[in-house]
Enzyme design. Structure first.
Site, PDB file in Angstrom:
ATOM      1  N   TYR A   1     -32.455 -42.016  35.544  1.00 53.80           N
ATOM      2  CA  TYR A   1     -32.260 -43.352  36.106  1.00 53.80           C
ATOM      3  C   TYR A   1     -30.997 -43.998  35.531  1.00 53.80           C
ATOM      4  O   TYR A   1     -30.549 -45.019  36.023  1.00 53.80           O
ATOM      5  CB  TYR A   1     -33.509 -44.207  35.849  1.00 53.80           C
ATOM      6  CG  TYR A   1     -34.733 -43.535  36.431  1.00 53.80           C
ATOM      7  CD1 TYR A   1     -35.000 -43.606  37.798  1.00 53.80           C
ATOM      8  CD2 TYR A   1     -35.571 -42.737  35.642  1.00 53.80           C
ATOM      9  CE1 TYR A   1     -36.082 -42.920  38.348  1.00 53.80           C
ATOM     10  CE2 TYR A   1     -36.650 -42.056  36.175  1.00 53.80           C
ATOM     11  CZ  TYR A   1     -36.896 -42.150  37.531  1.00 53.80           C
ATOM     12  OH  TYR A   1     -37.945 -41.459  38.079  1.00 53.80           O
TER      13      TYR A   1
ATOM     14  N   SER B   1     -39.238 -41.590  33.876  1.00 52.79           N
ATOM     15  CA  SER B   1     -39.362 -43.051  33.881  1.00 52.79           C
ATOM     16  C   SER B   1     -39.793 -43.624  32.532  1.00 52.79           C
ATOM     17  O   SER B   1     -39.244 -44.622  32.068  1.00 52.79           O
ATOM     18  CB  SER B   1     -40.351 -43.467  34.962  1.00 52.79           C
ATOM     19  OG  SER B   1     -41.612 -42.857  34.758  1.00 52.79           O
TER      20      SER B   1
ATOM     21  N   CYS C   1     -43.564 -33.710  47.697  1.00 56.00           N
ATOM     22  CA  CYS C   1     -44.869 -33.915  47.076  1.00 56.00           C
ATOM     23  C   CYS C   1     -45.690 -34.798  48.003  1.00 56.00           C
ATOM     24  O   CYS C   1     -45.127 -35.475  48.866  1.00 56.00           O
ATOM     25  CB  CYS C   1     -44.703 -34.602  45.723  1.00 56.00           C
ATOM     26  SG  CYS C   1     -46.232 -34.602  44.746  1.00 56.00           S
TER      27      CYS C   1
ATOM     28  N   LYS D   1     -39.655 -31.061  32.793  1.00 58.28           N
ATOM     29  CA  LYS D   1     -39.925 -32.479  32.897  1.00 58.28           C
ATOM     30  C   LYS D   1     -41.180 -32.830  32.105  1.00 58.28           C
ATOM     31  O   LYS D   1     -42.177 -32.114  32.240  1.00 58.28           O
ATOM     32  CB  LYS D   1     -40.132 -32.790  34.388  1.00 58.28           C
ATOM     33  CG  LYS D   1     -40.655 -34.140  34.714  1.00 58.28           C
ATOM     34  CD  LYS D   1     -40.884 -34.207  36.186  1.00 58.28           C
ATOM     35  CE  LYS D   1     -41.638 -35.481  36.461  1.00 58.28           C
ATOM     36  NZ  LYS D   1     -42.182 -35.576  37.752  1.00 58.28           N
TER      37      LYS D   1
ATOM     38  N   LYS E   1     -43.650 -28.752  34.561  1.00 56.92           N
ATOM     39  CA  LYS E   1     -43.898 -30.187  34.635  1.00 56.92           C
ATOM     40  C   LYS E   1     -45.206 -30.477  33.919  1.00 56.92           C
ATOM     41  O   LYS E   1     -46.257 -29.969  34.298  1.00 56.92           O
ATOM     42  CB  LYS E   1     -43.976 -30.623  36.092  1.00 56.92           C
ATOM     43  CG  LYS E   1     -44.371 -32.076  36.260  1.00 56.92           C
ATOM     44  CD  LYS E   1     -44.253 -32.500  37.702  1.00 56.92           C
ATOM     45  CE  LYS E   1     -44.849 -33.874  37.908  1.00 56.92           C
ATOM     46  NZ  LYS E   1     -44.768 -34.298  39.300  1.00 56.92           N
TER      47      LYS E   1
HETATM   48  C1  PBG Z   1     -44.493 -36.718  41.920  1.00 57.70           C
HETATM   49  C2  PBG Z   1     -43.530 -36.997  40.845  1.00 57.70           C
HETATM   50  C3  PBG Z   1     -43.735 -37.715  39.653  1.00 57.70           C
HETATM   51  C4  PBG Z   1     -42.500 -37.808  39.042  1.00 57.70           C
HETATM   52  C5  PBG Z   1     -41.591 -37.121  39.843  1.00 57.70           C
HETATM   53  N1  PBG Z   1     -42.251 -36.610  40.939  1.00 57.70           N
HETATM   54  C6  PBG Z   1     -44.909 -38.397  39.091  1.00 57.70           C
HETATM   55  C7  PBG Z   1     -46.163 -37.772  38.820  1.00 57.70           C
HETATM   56  O1  PBG Z   1     -46.304 -36.558  38.668  1.00 57.70           O
HETATM   57  O2  PBG Z   1     -47.105 -38.568  38.764  1.00 57.70           O
HETATM   58  C8  PBG Z   1     -42.243 -38.552  37.760  1.00 57.70           C
HETATM   59  C9  PBG Z   1     -40.858 -38.975  37.500  1.00 57.70           C
HETATM   60  C10 PBG Z   1     -40.701 -40.021  36.442  1.00 57.70           C
HETATM   61  O3  PBG Z   1     -41.632 -40.377  35.716  1.00 57.70           O
HETATM   62  O4  PBG Z   1     -39.587 -40.517  36.356  1.00 57.70           O
HETATM   63  N2  PBG Z   1     -45.406 -35.741  41.719  1.00 57.70           N
END
Ligand code: PBG
Length: 317
Positions: A303, A264, A96, A238, A180
């Site tokens: 995590y 997270s 990314c 996700k 996602k």
């Molecule tokens: C990057 C990405 C994100 C997460 C994983 N890859 C964040 C986002 O889309 O802002 C989030 C993972 C998490 O919240 O643990 N694009």
């Protein structure tokens, strides 16, 4: 059934040496320099964790996210060290641009089209694809076992597949962040990865332009089908718990391994309640991961991976 090798552990790599910076909104999670990250992964491996997924914070950010596709960038350095020092560990990398761009978006930006709505810059989907492809190839060259695009640009799985094949990495699988959702559960991650979209004139405030609508399950299935058609080898949903219906739907409809990302915000909620003594952390964590498996996830990114593996195996490190 929940086993340690169902778990994948997200780790955050930062420049420097002996850096171990706690992430405030994620107790127990650290930004780690490569030496510390290797030690952490080794300890997790000894507890039974068999896979990690790496996120990187580069030394410099710029508009094009050039740190993302630097062969000597933070992730290639971390991958090389892990492959050398923790043999047997499966090393996955997140692909990314958001950690690498100074504006914090997952792709490069361009001025609004004349006559288009509003004055905001927009993410340039097609100009982003070759950069993501270069990033994936840089990771594969360093020895990554699998690449996981999380940017949500249209066409990225196909672009990565072609670039990997051409570079001689036909055997490196793609774990697509296929469904996602653009929700509010990623806040703590953006602290850890320093990747929140910056506030500034014209910069889109959120990722709704490329991530998916939490209300829309059918759109999710269409997006997943596109990734499958483009050559995804594994599919991710996700976040996890609020989207278990999607996990189940993907599992039933597609004949590929399915992953759930316990993100997270989900982790932070358990931690916060546990710190207040309101819930039993170990039991809630294991139940959460087990329920992801029940819903159809073949593996779970979390995590909690090391802690859960430790609870399951009885091995403490
Ligand atoms: C990057 C990405 C994100 C997460 C994983 N890859 C964040 C986002 O889309 O802002 C989030 C993972 C998490 O919240 O643990 N694009």
């Amino acid at each position: 059934m929940l086993a340690p090798d169902d778990l994948v552990w997200p780790l955050f790599a930062v420049p420097g040496e002996r850096v171990r910076t706690p992430v405030k909104s994620m107790p127990g999670v650290f930004q780690l320099s490569v030496d510390e990250l290797v030690a952490e992964a080794q300890a997790g491996f000894e507890c039974g964790v068999r896979g990690v997924i790496l996120f990187g914070v580069p030394e410099h950010k710029d508009a094009q996210g050039s740190g993302a596709y630097d062969d000597n960038g933070i992730i290639p350095r971390a991958v090389r060290a892990l492959k050398l020092k923790v043999p047997g560990l499966v090393v996955m990398t997140d692909v990314c641009l958001c950690e690498y761009t100074d504006h914090g978006h997952c792709g490069v930006l361009r001025p609004p089209r004349a006559g288009g709505p509003g004055q905001d810059l927009t993410v340039d989907n097609d100009a982003t694809l070759p950069l993501l492809a270069r990033e994936a190839v840089a990771h594969a060259k360093a020895g990554a076992d699998l690449v996981a695009p999380s940017d949500m640009m249209d066409g990225r799985v196909g672009a990565l597949r072609r670039a990997l094949d051409e570079a001689g990495f036909a055997e490196v699988p793609i774990l697509s962040y296929a469904a996602k959702f653009a929700g509010a559960f990623y806040g703590p991650f953006r602290d850890a990865a320093e990747s929140a979209p910056r506030e500034g004139p014209g910069i889109p405030k959120d990722r709704k332009g490329y991530q998916m609508d939490p209300a829309n399950a059918r759109e999710a299935m269409r997006e997943v089908a596109l990734d499958v058609a483009e050559g995804a080898d594994l599919l991710m949903v996700k976040p996890a718990l609020p989207y278990l219906d999607i996990v189940r739907g993907v599992k039933e409809r597609f004949d590929l391994p399915v992953a759930a990302y316990h993100v997270s915000g989900e982790y932070a909620m358990i931690k916060a309640a546990a710190e207040r003594g309101w819930i039993d952390e170990d039991r809630v964590a294991l139940e959460t991961l087990l329920c992801c498996r029940r819903a159809g996830a073949d593996f779970v990114l979390t995590y909690y991976a090391r802690h859960a593996a430790s609870l399951l195996t009885g091995i403490r490190r």
